[in-house]
Design a protein around this motif. Sequence first.
Motif, PDB file in Angstrom:
ATOM      1  N   VAL A 172       0.628  -0.922  -0.141  1.00  0.00           N
ATOM      2  CA  VAL A 172       0.043   0.039   0.162  1.00  0.00           C
ATOM      3  C   VAL A 172       0.856   1.222  -0.055  1.00  0.00           C
ATOM      4  O   VAL A 172       1.713   1.455   0.764  1.00  0.00           O
ATOM      5  N   ARG A 173       0.547   2.021  -0.848  1.00  0.00           N
ATOM      6  CA  ARG A 173       1.441   3.395  -1.186  1.00  0.00           C
ATOM      7  C   ARG A 173       0.530   4.502  -0.694  1.00  0.00           C
ATOM      8  O   ARG A 173      -0.154   5.058  -1.309  1.00  0.00           O
ATOM      9  N   THR A 174       0.710   4.893   0.432  1.00  0.00           N
ATOM     10  CA  THR A 174      -0.115   5.953   1.139  1.00  0.00           C
ATOM     11  C   THR A 174       0.745   6.770   2.083  1.00  0.00           C
ATOM     12  O   THR A 174       2.170   6.267   2.420  1.00  0.00           O
ATOM     13  N   GLU A 175       0.322   7.712   2.745  1.00  0.00           N
ATOM     14  CA  GLU A 175       1.166   8.618   3.424  1.00  0.00           C
ATOM     15  C   GLU A 175       1.378   7.827   4.840  1.00  0.00           C
ATOM     16  O   GLU A 175       0.420   7.242   5.236  1.00  0.00           O
ATOM     17  N   THR A 176       2.511   7.907   5.608  1.00  0.00           N
ATOM     18  CA  THR A 176       2.908   7.261   6.777  1.00  0.00           C
ATOM     19  C   THR A 176       2.508   8.463   7.989  1.00  0.00           C
ATOM     20  O   THR A 176       2.420   7.964   9.014  1.00  0.00           O
TER      21      THR A 176
END
Length: 111
Positions: free
Chosen positions: A6-10
């Motif tokens: 999943v490529r989302t903000e951390t």
Amino acid sequence: MDFKKVRTETTVVTRQKDQFYKGTGNIYETVAILTKRANQIATEMKEELNKKIEEFATNNDSLEEVFENREQIEIAKFYERLPKPTLIAIHEFLHDEIYFRNPSKETQDEF
């Protein structure tokens, strides 16, 4: 679901409020959907983490092993760096990857 891909903000970012009305028309319903999905994700992540940590568990409890189990520490650090379940749920909602339905709205439409 593979949480590692999943490529989302951390971290938390400011979002447009209007995006959360999409699909439900009600911000409170959206928050309830996001809450349920985040709980599902957190449960899955915890189960996966526990399975991986159990692989390196030892039966005897010596003081050195309690403080020096590097494999468990590395696995825990990896999971700490992953995006939080709430952020993953928001990402899925905004990209139409969550299926949800409201049974009370469906029964109202039938009458």
